[in-house]
Design an enzyme around this catalytic site. Structure first.
Site, mmCIF file in Angstrom:
data_model
loop_
_atom_site.group_PDB
_atom_site.id
_atom_site.type_symbol
_atom_site.label_atom_id
_atom_site.label_comp_id
_atom_site.label_asym_id
_atom_site.label_seq_id
_atom_site.Cartn_x
_atom_site.Cartn_y
_atom_site.Cartn_z
ATOM 1 N N TRP A 102 0.815 -1.223 0.000
ATOM 2 C CA TRP A 102 0.000 0.000 0.000
ATOM 3 C C TRP A 102 0.845 1.267 0.000
ATOM 4 O O TRP A 102 0.523 2.238 -0.689
ATOM 5 C CB TRP A 102 -1.022 -0.020 1.145
ATOM 6 C CG TRP A 102 -2.092 -1.020 0.845
ATOM 7 C CD1 TRP A 102 -2.329 -2.187 1.512
ATOM 8 C CD2 TRP A 102 -3.030 -0.987 -0.253
ATOM 9 N NE1 TRP A 102 -3.348 -2.871 0.906
ATOM 10 C CE2 TRP A 102 -3.804 -2.174 -0.170
ATOM 11 C CE3 TRP A 102 -3.296 -0.096 -1.284
ATOM 12 C CZ2 TRP A 102 -4.813 -2.471 -1.092
ATOM 13 C CZ3 TRP A 102 -4.307 -0.387 -2.202
ATOM 14 C CH2 TRP A 102 -5.054 -1.558 -2.093
ATOM 15 N N ASP A 172 -1.578 6.704 6.227
ATOM 16 C CA ASP A 172 -2.673 5.869 5.735
ATOM 17 C C ASP A 172 -3.010 4.899 6.858
ATOM 18 O O ASP A 172 -2.227 4.004 7.173
ATOM 19 C CB ASP A 172 -2.212 5.119 4.474
ATOM 20 C CG ASP A 172 -3.285 4.172 3.940
ATOM 21 O OD1 ASP A 172 -4.329 4.008 4.598
ATOM 22 O OD2 ASP A 172 -3.073 3.596 2.852
ATOM 23 N N LYS A 196 -13.119 -1.343 6.718
ATOM 24 C CA LYS A 196 -12.514 -2.201 7.742
ATOM 25 C C LYS A 196 -13.164 -1.881 9.097
ATOM 26 O O LYS A 196 -14.187 -2.469 9.425
ATOM 27 C CB LYS A 196 -10.994 -2.046 7.753
ATOM 28 C CG LYS A 196 -10.370 -2.658 6.465
ATOM 29 C CD LYS A 196 -9.548 -1.657 5.774
ATOM 30 C CE LYS A 196 -8.790 -2.016 4.540
ATOM 31 N NZ LYS A 196 -8.927 -3.194 3.802
HETATM 32 N N1 PMP Z 1 -4.517 1.569 2.001
HETATM 33 C C1 PMP Z 1 -4.603 0.446 2.750
HETATM 34 C C2 PMP Z 1 -3.700 0.303 3.941
HETATM 35 C C3 PMP Z 1 -5.524 -0.540 2.417
HETATM 36 O O1 PMP Z 1 -5.608 -1.656 3.150
HETATM 37 C C4 PMP Z 1 -6.363 -0.356 1.296
HETATM 38 C C5 PMP Z 1 -7.408 -1.380 0.892
HETATM 39 N N2 PMP Z 1 -7.364 -2.586 1.422
HETATM 40 C C6 PMP Z 1 -6.222 0.807 0.548
HETATM 41 C C7 PMP Z 1 -5.297 1.754 0.934
HETATM 42 C C8 PMP Z 1 -7.051 1.051 -0.684
HETATM 43 O O2 PMP Z 1 -8.394 1.166 -0.358
HETATM 44 P P1 PMP Z 1 -9.530 1.197 -1.493
HETATM 45 O O3 PMP Z 1 -9.525 -0.125 -2.155
HETATM 46 O O4 PMP Z 1 -10.756 1.439 -0.689
HETATM 47 O O5 PMP Z 1 -9.202 2.312 -2.405
#
Ligand code: PMP
Length: 359
Positions: A102, A172, A196
């Site tokens: 991420w 994040d 989450k």
């Molecule tokens: N950052 C983290 C730490 C995540 O776990 C996720 C999704 N699992 C995201 C960003 C991206 O989220 P989205 O798919 O809702 O754009």
């Protein structure tokens, strides 16, 4: 069938109490005779819900007055662009800590808008630990420092807060927000996708220090402009109202459970139990440095990888769902967000023990 436990990383399990309340009031919200989905987002009832979310969040996370709480449309991935667009503020450089899938995605996106300095990375060493801050090459001219507090895919979590002096710290927190108390004033900005600990996908929460607003790049889309969203109480356009509603139920649920302190105690117990079991087993393994193991996403493998499919199938038959690892890394993963009860972890441990005995 006995209880079902959902270990999915997101969209993830909701507490049964939240599902029951949402179900019960789906067709008749607050005695309006209507579903919350049928009510205008500028109606008095919905604006009251929005205000309640703001005050519940402020109370739960102890958010200071000089921080704005924004409920933005869509997933956390949008913030990978909105953060640089809003926070560069005339600067051309930003610092990123690369600790997993991420944070890597976030920094790749940021490169569209600025020079990205990777202050530390575990990409070359197998993503099993978080580089100590003493080894970070911070740039004092950076507009901000970005890190991912919990790497949902790699199973790594910061157990400490980076100290970056006066440069705004951006985090994040998609897979950790509300799982424990947090010192908000340490941060310039925090963001977290909804699916989450916050209820549903379709909304991303942003908590941002006010002095960082008002200097977005001219090409920033209106909906991605934090200042515009703050001025409009995140109601510039029609928001994902059902996700907002579910967030309001989730916040109330955390409150009735005793708040984020109780969540943190529970989450620590759940993760410790599972890691202890894995470390003492001959079949299961986790190679993440104990200093950096995620409390929210416990990744593990079988020492006989050919048995993973059988494991997942047998787990499903026992009502233990969503245990597969992310498609990019494979393996297995148990996500233990706030809504996962300790009984769910006990049921998983019992199953893992049986599977090991009988394989
Ligand atoms: N950052 C983290 C730490 C995540 O776990 C996720 C999704 N699992 C995201 C960003 C991206 O989220 P989205 O798919 O809702 O754009």
């Amino acid at each position: 069938m006995s209880s079902i436990y959902n270990f999915s990383a997101g969209p993830a399990a909701l507490p049964p109490e939240v599902i029951a309340q949402a179900q019960q009031e789906f067709g008749n919200w607050h005695n309006s005779g209507l579903s919350v989905l049928e009510i205008g987002h500028r109606s008095a009832a919905f604006v009251a819900l929005a205000e309640q979310i703001q005050s519940d969040l402020r109370e739960l996370l102890n958010i200071p007055k000089n921080y704005q709480i924004l409920l933005l449309p869509d997933g956390a991935t949008y913030q990978f662009s909105w953060v640089p667009m809003n926070l560069l503020r005339g600067n051309k450089q930003a610092d990123y800590v690369n600790t997993g899938v991420w944070s890597q995605k976030a920094l790749v996106e940021a490169k569209r808008y600025c020079e990205v300095n990777i202050v530390a990375s575990n990409a070359e060493t197998g993503r099993t630990t978080i580089p100590a801050q003493a080894r970070w090459a911070l740039n004092k001219n950076a507009a901000y420092v970005h890190y991912t507090a919990n790497e949902t895919i790699d199973g790594l979590e910061f157990s400490w807060l980076p100290n970056v002096g006066t440069v705004p710290l951006v985090s994040d927190m998609s897979s950790t927000l509300l799982s424990m108390p947090l010192d908000i004033k340490h941060f310039g900005l925090i963001y977290a996708g909804g699916q989450k600990n916050l209820g549903a996908n379709g909304l991303t929460l942003v908590i941002v220090r006010e002095d960082l607003l008002g200097n977005a790049l001219p090409l920033t889309p209106t909906l991605g402009n934090y200042q515009v969203q703050a001025e409009n109480h995140s109601l510039y356009n029609t928001p994902p109202t059902y996700a907002w509603y579910l967030l309001s139920l989730m916040l109330r649920w955390v409150q009735t459970q005793g708040g984020v302190v109780v969540m943190a105690e529970r989450n620590k117990r759940k993760a410790e139990k599972l890691y202890r079991f894995i470390d003492n087993s001959d079949l299961y393994s986790n190679n993440v440095d104990p200093c950096c193991r995620s409390r929210m996403n416990v990744i593990f493998r079988l020492r006989k990888p050919e048995l993973e499919k059988k494991f997942l199938l047998a787990a499903e038959q026992r009502g233990l769902l969503g245990l597969h690892g992310h498609r990019l890394v494979g393996g297995l993963r148990a996500s233990l967000y706030n809504a996962m009860p300790e009984a769910g972890v006990d049921a998983l441990l019992e199953f893992m023990e049986d599977f090991e005995k009988n394989m």
